[in-house]
Motif scaffolding. Sequence first.
Motif, PDB file in Angstrom:
ATOM      1  N   THR A   1       0.802  -1.174   0.145  1.00 55.68           N
ATOM      2  CA  THR A   1      -0.175   0.163  -0.114  1.00 55.68           C
ATOM      3  C   THR A   1       0.904   1.167  -0.033  1.00 55.68           C
ATOM      4  O   THR A   1       2.048   1.024  -0.027  1.00 55.68           O
ATOM      5  CB  THR A   1      -0.943  -0.156   1.157  1.00 55.68           C
ATOM      6  N   ARG A   2       0.253   2.306  -0.100  1.00 57.46           N
ATOM      7  CA  ARG A   2       1.195   3.587   0.068  1.00 57.46           C
ATOM      8  C   ARG A   2       1.564   3.790   1.456  1.00 57.46           C
ATOM      9  O   ARG A   2       0.983   3.488   2.458  1.00 57.46           O
ATOM     10  CB  ARG A   2       0.261   4.748  -0.585  1.00 57.46           C
TER      11      ARG A   2
ATOM     12  N   SER B   1      -0.433   4.093   5.378  1.00 59.71           N
ATOM     13  CA  SER B   1      -1.743   3.591   5.199  1.00 59.71           C
ATOM     14  C   SER B   1      -2.155   2.903   6.686  1.00 59.71           C
ATOM     15  O   SER B   1      -3.221   3.056   6.793  1.00 59.71           O
ATOM     16  CB  SER B   1      -1.808   2.459   4.114  1.00 59.71           C
TER      17      SER B   1
ATOM     18  N   VAL C   1      -1.905  -0.356  -6.322  1.00 60.48           N
ATOM     19  CA  VAL C   1      -1.592   0.048  -5.058  1.00 60.48           C
ATOM     20  C   VAL C   1      -2.812   1.010  -4.541  1.00 60.48           C
ATOM     21  O   VAL C   1      -3.028   0.971  -3.262  1.00 60.48           O
ATOM     22  CB  VAL C   1      -0.148   0.812  -5.059  1.00 60.48           C
TER      23      VAL C   1
ATOM     24  N   ARG D   1      -5.519  -1.282  -3.325  1.00 63.71           N
ATOM     25  CA  ARG D   1      -5.104  -1.925  -2.319  1.00 63.71           C
ATOM     26  C   ARG D   1      -5.041  -1.069  -0.990  1.00 63.71           C
ATOM     27  O   ARG D   1      -5.444  -1.411   0.119  1.00 63.71           O
ATOM     28  CB  ARG D   1      -3.671  -2.648  -2.125  1.00 63.71           C
ATOM     29  N   ASP D   2      -4.435   0.284  -1.049  1.00 64.14           N
ATOM     30  CA  ASP D   2      -4.341   1.188  -0.112  1.00 64.14           C
ATOM     31  C   ASP D   2      -5.927   1.611   0.375  1.00 64.14           C
ATOM     32  O   ASP D   2      -6.128   1.697   1.585  1.00 64.14           O
ATOM     33  CB  ASP D   2      -3.919   2.469  -0.743  1.00 64.14           C
TER      34      ASP D   2
END
Length: 329
Positions: free
Chosen positions: A71-72, A75, A218, A221-222
């Motif tokens: 993730t970023r 998060s 991403v 997901r984040d």
Amino acid sequence: MRLPMPPRYDDLPRPEDGSGLPLAWGVWGPADEVGTLNRITDATVAAAAGEIREGRRFNLNLPLDEPFGATRQGSHRRRTPPTPSLIVDETPGKLIRDDMLDSFWLQGSTQWDGLSHFADPYHGFYNHAPVSAVVHGAESRNGIDKALRHGIAGRCVLADLARYFAKIGRDWGPLGGRRAAAEEVAACLADQGVALRPGDILLVRTGWLEAFRAAPDVDARDHLVRGTNKAQDYSGLSGGEDMWRYLWDQGVAATCADNPTVEVWPYFPWKPTLHWAIARLGLVIGEFFDFEALAADSAATGRYTGFFTAAPLHLRGGVGSPGNALAIR
């Protein structure tokens, strides 16, 4: 020594502290530090050994850098993925590799929450553990090392809520704060043809991990980690008294899920939550477990039980630990 049978949930004392909730301190003795893991006994483990029939093993752990490494940055407000370093040692006649981890959060991936993770706002940490004893070291109380010493092993039962809810057309998804009530968990298990026994480890598949792995990038997901509008609105088990009563009266030793929180999130202060039950009931929970291969096998074979074993890290006074869990069939 054989421990006495604990009282039923409705027979637990309810101190006049304003919460209206039961307090299970002293049920397993004044010095107890493992809570519901006391349901795991020599007899329950020996009986569960019969679950090993073909010798097939299922890893239940995410890689240490998931989910936060996918993730970023930011998060999670604190936790980050670990950074490994490969140590090179090469001299004439010697070729050696070693490694170490920086930023290794023990609850940053598949994890156990220790009984020192959450305190009761009225009474403190589980079973009268003083705040001064929630430390690292030999003098600690309720550390994850006590769970290791007791041993986490026995029969596991998978409740595949994601598949069951899809089957019956129940509105469900990884986010949105959808709540699975105790009666729905019981209905899921009945549909699968299995019932809980005292000492079982309940594995709950919500579908969060499946969605996380299927996310296309991403940002997606984040979003699954931060939640809708960063509200961390995870779907999961009810955190209310229906679930407290169900898990307690069924004799569940530990409850693990594939989502970030086990229970529906966010929680609201002063309202019953499973995290609050860590302190009041000695409830042992685990998060971010990987049940995908196990669930696929269950769907194919119709078998939803197995032998479960886990070895938390031997960190004296540890608040949590990687899951280190395996299911065997």
